[in-house]
Design a protein around this motif. Structure first.
Motif, PDB file in Angstrom:
ATOM      1  N   TYR A 260     -62.663   8.949 -40.529  1.00 11.30           N
ATOM      2  CA  TYR A 260     -61.694  10.047 -40.221  1.00 11.30           C
ATOM      3  C   TYR A 260     -60.116   9.192 -40.394  1.00 11.30           C
ATOM      4  O   TYR A 260     -60.185   8.001 -39.750  1.00 11.30           O
ATOM      5  N   ILE A 261     -59.158   9.866 -40.585  1.00 17.02           N
ATOM      6  CA  ILE A 261     -57.899   9.396 -40.666  1.00 17.02           C
ATOM      7  C   ILE A 261     -57.089  10.656 -40.436  1.00 17.02           C
ATOM      8  O   ILE A 261     -57.026  11.678 -41.058  1.00 17.02           O
ATOM      9  N   GLU A 262     -55.494   9.991 -39.966  1.00 13.38           N
ATOM     10  CA  GLU A 262     -54.628  11.351 -39.871  1.00 13.38           C
ATOM     11  C   GLU A 262     -53.396  10.823 -40.581  1.00 13.38           C
ATOM     12  O   GLU A 262     -52.998   9.515 -40.615  1.00 13.38           O
ATOM     13  N   THR A 263     -52.697  11.677 -41.051  1.00 16.46           N
ATOM     14  CA  THR A 263     -51.370  11.388 -41.846  1.00 16.46           C
ATOM     15  C   THR A 263     -50.282  11.151 -40.597  1.00 16.46           C
ATOM     16  O   THR A 263     -50.264  11.908 -39.707  1.00 16.46           O
ATOM     17  N   PRO A 264     -49.106  10.621 -40.932  1.00 12.86           N
ATOM     18  CA  PRO A 264     -47.981  10.559 -40.115  1.00 12.86           C
ATOM     19  C   PRO A 264     -47.452  11.934 -39.711  1.00 12.86           C
ATOM     20  O   PRO A 264     -47.226  12.071 -38.724  1.00 12.86           O
ATOM     21  N   ASP A 265     -47.832  13.086 -40.781  1.00 15.69           N
ATOM     22  CA  ASP A 265     -47.170  14.328 -40.449  1.00 15.69           C
ATOM     23  C   ASP A 265     -48.385  15.262 -39.776  1.00 15.69           C
ATOM     24  O   ASP A 265     -48.457  16.582 -39.929  1.00 15.69           O
ATOM     25  N   GLY A 266     -49.578  14.638 -39.429  1.00 18.68           N
ATOM     26  CA  GLY A 266     -50.463  15.499 -38.874  1.00 18.68           C
ATOM     27  C   GLY A 266     -51.576  16.172 -39.564  1.00 18.68           C
ATOM     28  O   GLY A 266     -51.837  17.238 -39.404  1.00 18.68           O
ATOM     29  N   GLN A 267     -51.933  15.533 -40.629  1.00 16.17           N
ATOM     30  CA  GLN A 267     -52.862  16.208 -41.648  1.00 16.17           C
ATOM     31  C   GLN A 267     -54.096  15.202 -41.530  1.00 16.17           C
ATOM     32  O   GLN A 267     -53.973  14.311 -40.927  1.00 16.17           O
ATOM     33  N   PHE A 268     -55.053  15.912 -41.950  1.00 18.93           N
ATOM     34  CA  PHE A 268     -56.608  15.226 -41.338  1.00 18.93           C
ATOM     35  C   PHE A 268     -57.471  15.271 -42.748  1.00 18.93           C
ATOM     36  O   PHE A 268     -57.633  16.004 -43.537  1.00 18.93           O
ATOM     37  N   TYR A 269     -58.035  13.582 -42.960  1.00 19.01           N
ATOM     38  CA  TYR A 269     -58.865  13.651 -44.057  1.00 19.01           C
ATOM     39  C   TYR A 269     -60.042  12.570 -43.418  1.00 19.01           C
ATOM     40  O   TYR A 269     -60.013  12.467 -42.357  1.00 19.01           O
ATOM     41  N   HIS A 270     -60.873  12.669 -44.410  1.00 19.69           N
ATOM     42  CA  HIS A 270     -62.320  11.981 -44.033  1.00 19.69           C
ATOM     43  C   HIS A 270     -62.731  11.216 -45.446  1.00 19.69           C
ATOM     44  O   HIS A 270     -63.050  12.023 -46.554  1.00 19.69           O
ATOM     45  N   GLN A 298     -60.414  22.950 -35.858  1.00 17.85           N
ATOM     46  CA  GLN A 298     -60.404  24.622 -35.452  1.00 17.85           C
ATOM     47  C   GLN A 298     -60.358  24.419 -34.052  1.00 17.85           C
ATOM     48  O   GLN A 298     -60.483  23.598 -33.209  1.00 17.85           O
ATOM     49  N   ASP A 299     -60.228  26.018 -33.775  1.00 20.79           N
ATOM     50  CA  ASP A 299     -60.197  25.974 -31.925  1.00 20.79           C
ATOM     51  C   ASP A 299     -61.324  25.634 -31.439  1.00 20.79           C
ATOM     52  O   ASP A 299     -60.998  25.544 -29.949  1.00 20.79           O
ATOM     53  N   ASP A 300     -62.572  25.412 -31.666  1.00 22.28           N
ATOM     54  CA  ASP A 300     -63.712  24.730 -31.041  1.00 22.28           C
ATOM     55  C   ASP A 300     -63.520  23.523 -30.503  1.00 22.28           C
ATOM     56  O   ASP A 300     -64.495  22.979 -30.048  1.00 22.28           O
ATOM     57  N   GLY A 301     -62.526  22.673 -31.222  1.00 22.22           N
ATOM     58  CA  GLY A 301     -62.222  21.293 -31.100  1.00 22.22           C
ATOM     59  C   GLY A 301     -63.141  20.462 -31.940  1.00 22.22           C
ATOM     60  O   GLY A 301     -63.382  19.233 -31.654  1.00 22.22           O
ATOM     61  N   TRP A 302     -63.630  21.007 -32.905  1.00 21.17           N
ATOM     62  CA  TRP A 302     -64.350  20.228 -34.114  1.00 21.17           C
ATOM     63  C   TRP A 302     -63.614  20.265 -35.440  1.00 21.17           C
ATOM     64  O   TRP A 302     -62.926  21.147 -35.467  1.00 21.17           O
ATOM     65  N   LEU A 303     -64.041  19.076 -36.006  1.00 20.78           N
ATOM     66  CA  LEU A 303     -63.367  19.013 -37.420  1.00 20.78           C
ATOM     67  C   LEU A 303     -64.251  19.651 -38.533  1.00 20.78           C
ATOM     68  O   LEU A 303     -65.299  19.561 -38.395  1.00 20.78           O
ATOM     69  N   TYR A 304     -63.630  20.427 -39.522  1.00 19.59           N
ATOM     70  CA  TYR A 304     -64.430  20.782 -40.505  1.00 19.59           C
ATOM     71  C   TYR A 304     -63.715  20.552 -41.943  1.00 19.59           C
ATOM     72  O   TYR A 304     -62.622  20.219 -41.877  1.00 19.59           O
ATOM     73  N   LEU A 305     -64.511  20.649 -42.843  1.00 17.05           N
ATOM     74  CA  LEU A 305     -63.951  20.817 -44.168  1.00 17.05           C
ATOM     75  C   LEU A 305     -63.022  21.671 -44.407  1.00 17.05           C
ATOM     76  O   LEU A 305     -63.288  22.825 -44.232  1.00 17.05           O
ATOM     77  N   GLU A 306     -61.641  21.328 -44.855  1.00 24.29           N
ATOM     78  CA  GLU A 306     -60.648  22.362 -45.017  1.00 24.29           C
ATOM     79  C   GLU A 306     -61.355  23.519 -45.928  1.00 24.29           C
ATOM     80  O   GLU A 306     -60.860  24.786 -45.817  1.00 24.29           O
ATOM     81  N   HIS A 307     -61.996  23.368 -47.042  1.00 24.69           N
ATOM     82  CA  HIS A 307     -62.363  24.220 -47.972  1.00 24.69           C
ATOM     83  C   HIS A 307     -63.851  25.094 -47.446  1.00 24.69           C
ATOM     84  O   HIS A 307     -64.325  25.944 -48.240  1.00 24.69           O
ATOM     85  N   GLY A 308     -64.129  24.534 -46.205  1.00 28.32           N
ATOM     86  CA  GLY A 308     -65.155  25.209 -45.894  1.00 28.32           C
ATOM     87  C   GLY A 308     -66.782  24.542 -46.101  1.00 28.32           C
ATOM     88  O   GLY A 308     -66.761  23.970 -47.159  1.00 28.32           O
ATOM     89  N   GLY A 309     -67.598  24.833 -45.589  1.00 30.18           N
ATOM     90  CA  GLY A 309     -68.942  24.333 -45.646  1.00 30.18           C
ATOM     91  C   GLY A 309     -69.193  22.847 -45.198  1.00 30.18           C
ATOM     92  O   GLY A 309     -68.311  22.293 -44.621  1.00 30.18           O
TER      93      GLY A 309
END
Length: 539
Positions: A260-270, A298-309
């Motif tokens: 996992y990695i975060e960008t300086p402006d708060g975007q998220f990638y894996h 998401q609101d449940d505090g878990w990371l998900y793929l942005e496009h779903g699934g």
């Protein structure tokens, strides 16, 4: 419109990606296994365009893989940054087949990516895939999977009991040693074969991502979290963050093992490794490559793929609008420098001067014939990664063998059981000839076949050699110096065997295909072969 990240971002053999951000700079470290120097580090400032900038394990004191079997060596490095230093954790695996792995873990550091890296600090040997987590309280934690040899888990047929959970122990940078108790913090999911741990912290939670399912078509990225770093860890609602295991028709297969990695402006990638199989046999001729997925919290505090699934996407949004820099379709190397061009590597040894020289004959790469092609100790083979399913490679060799034991040429190479080679050698009756050696995955014997038998006679002078790979098909070509018409040599060969799944199949090996130049002299006289140039062209 926002730019697009096209997967894989690191094509060709670039597995087990560990990503690290320092300011606006991103770095990805990937496994190199038996190829030298060890660990590839790519750099980017936009997550779209990546450049190879360093292979830090370059001295005998850091890495000596002479004798390491195929698919051993450097497994799953972890790159991090803390206290003004880059930290690189890596394993040198000394055995693959059988019950044991003999996996030794080390740490090296450097204040800069492109500078000289430190002498290694030995850590432990309890398992492979180590990582280092720098907590916000100043403590450092070392993780690795634990290998249990009391199982029927052999090379090519992994069994879950051998992957005995994720171990964690505190690392003390002052004493340069592990301290305190060893804890097994995570047993993994029902998918099994838990490995590749990476920790990060967010909003008071410790998040753990691991690789599971083996590195083949059942591979996954599993995610868990805990309020305490020691656990217990609860599973992600989907269990797996990224996987293609239930979707055999999507382009990116074998998805797993990332960070996992975060960008300086708060975007998220894996990141994750992936493979792109070719029909009809589902063989990944490019090995395991590196891909990157956009994620959301998401609101449940878990990371998900942005496009779903859970299925990885080929194209994902980049952090910002940026132009993609197209790589040239043809790369030509003239060997005019005394340094080996950066795209090339060799096998196992920290003593490259025994294998090659660019200074002995200016304008040429001189290879000194050593042990046979496929040796685990001292093999004169200089090669670059195959990055495309269709390409052409050419070289020119100046080579006058005295015996059939002296051979030099061009090869499509995976390991000692999986390669094709067009080569110049000597025949007792025909004189100097151009011929083909081929090994179609015959494990464990590695028996050669000779598709053109003794070969074709070659006139005096240099010999031009070429090969074209078009997905599963390989055709060799040659012509003598002074001629301009390429002549095909031999039948169309099975290029698909030069892949992870070739030979004994999935999990039997897991590196990637290379195209390069080689020479051997089993008479022991070290006969030299001079290569005038090398080109790699996308078809």
């Amino acid at each position: 419109m926002r730019a697009t990240i096209h997967n894989p971002i690191l094509p060709g053999f670039n597995p087990d990606p560990s990503i690290c951000r320092v300011g606006d700079d991103y770095y990805i470290a990937t496994s190199t296994f038996e190829w030298y120097p060890g660990v590839q580090i790519h750099h980017s400032r936009d997550l779209v365009n990546w450049t190879l900038v360093r292979r830090p394990l370059e001295r005998a004191s850091q890495l000596d893989m002479r004798g390491n079997p195929d698919s051993c060596g450097v497994w799953a490095p972890c790159l991090s940054y803390a206290d003004g230093l880059f930290w690189l954790v890596y394993t040198d695996v000394k055995r693959f087949d059988g019950n044991f792995k003999d996996a030794h873990n080390y740490i090296v550091t450097s204040p800069t990516i492109d500078g000289e890296w430190s002498e290694p600090i030995y850590i432990n040997s309890s398992g492979f895939d180590p990582s280092l987590f720098h907590d916000d309280d100043g403590k450092n934690w070392f993780l690795n999977m634990q290998w249990n040899h009391r199982t029927e888990s052999y090379g090519g047929a992994p069994k879950t009991p051998a992957f005995d959970g994720i171990l964690m122990q505190e690392w003390n940078p002052v004493s340069k040693s592990l301290i305190g108790p060893v804890r097994n913090i995570f047993a993994g999911s029902e998918q099994g074969l838990v490995e590749g741990p990476h920790l990060f912290k967010r909003n008071g939670w410790y998040y753990l991502t691991t690789a599971e399912g083996g590195t083949g078509y059942d591979h996954v990225v599993t995610m868990a979290r805990s309020r305490s770093i020691e656990g217990p860890y609860e599973m992600h609602p989907q269990v797996h963050l990224i996987t293609s295991k239930d979707h055999p028709d999507v382009p990116l297969q074998r998805a797993g093992h990332g960070q996992y990695i975060e960008t300086p402006d708060g975007q998220f990638y894996h990141t994750h490794l992936t493979g792109r199989p070719l029909a009809p046999h589902r063989r990944c001729t490019l090995g395991r490559e590196t891909a990157l997925q956009k994620c959301v919290w998401q609101d449940d505090g878990w990371l998900y793929l942005e496009h779903g699934g859970v299925v990885p996407a080929v194209e994902v949004p980049a952090p910002a609008d940026v132009a993609e820099i197209k790589k040239p379709s043809k790369v030509e190397t003239d060997f005019d420098s005394v340094e080996l061009p950066f795209e090339f590597q060799w096998l196992r040894t920290p003593v490259p001067e025994r294998l090659f020289s660019l200074a002995t004959r200016p304008g040429y790469l001189r290879l000194f014939g050593r042990e046979s092609i496929g040796s685990w100790f001292e093999q004169s083979l200089v090669a670059r990664r195959q990055e495309h399913h269709a390409f052409r490679a050419e070289t020119v060799v100046d080579f006058e063998p005295d015996t059939y034991q002296q051979v030099a040429g061009l090869t499509h190479y995976y390991n000692r059981h999986k390669f094709h080679a067009v080569c110049v050698t000597l025949h007792e009756k025909l004189g100097r000839v151009v011929t083909i050696f081929s090994c179609n995955g015959d494990f464990p014997h590695g028996r050669l076949s000779f598709p053109v038998q003794s070969g074709e006679s070659v006139p005096v002078g240099r010999v031009h050699l070429a090969m074209e790979i078009r997905e599963n098909d390989l055709q060799f070509f040659w012509h003598a110096d002074g001629y301009r018409v390429w002549r095909p040599l031999g039948p169309v060969l099975d290029a698909g065997v030069v892949s992870d799944e070739g030979g004994r199949g999935e999990h039997g090996s897991f590196t990637g295909a290379f195209a390069g130049m080689f020479a051997f002299d089993t008479s022991g006289r070290g006969k030299e072969a001079d290569f005038d140039r090398f080109s790699y062209e996308v078809l």
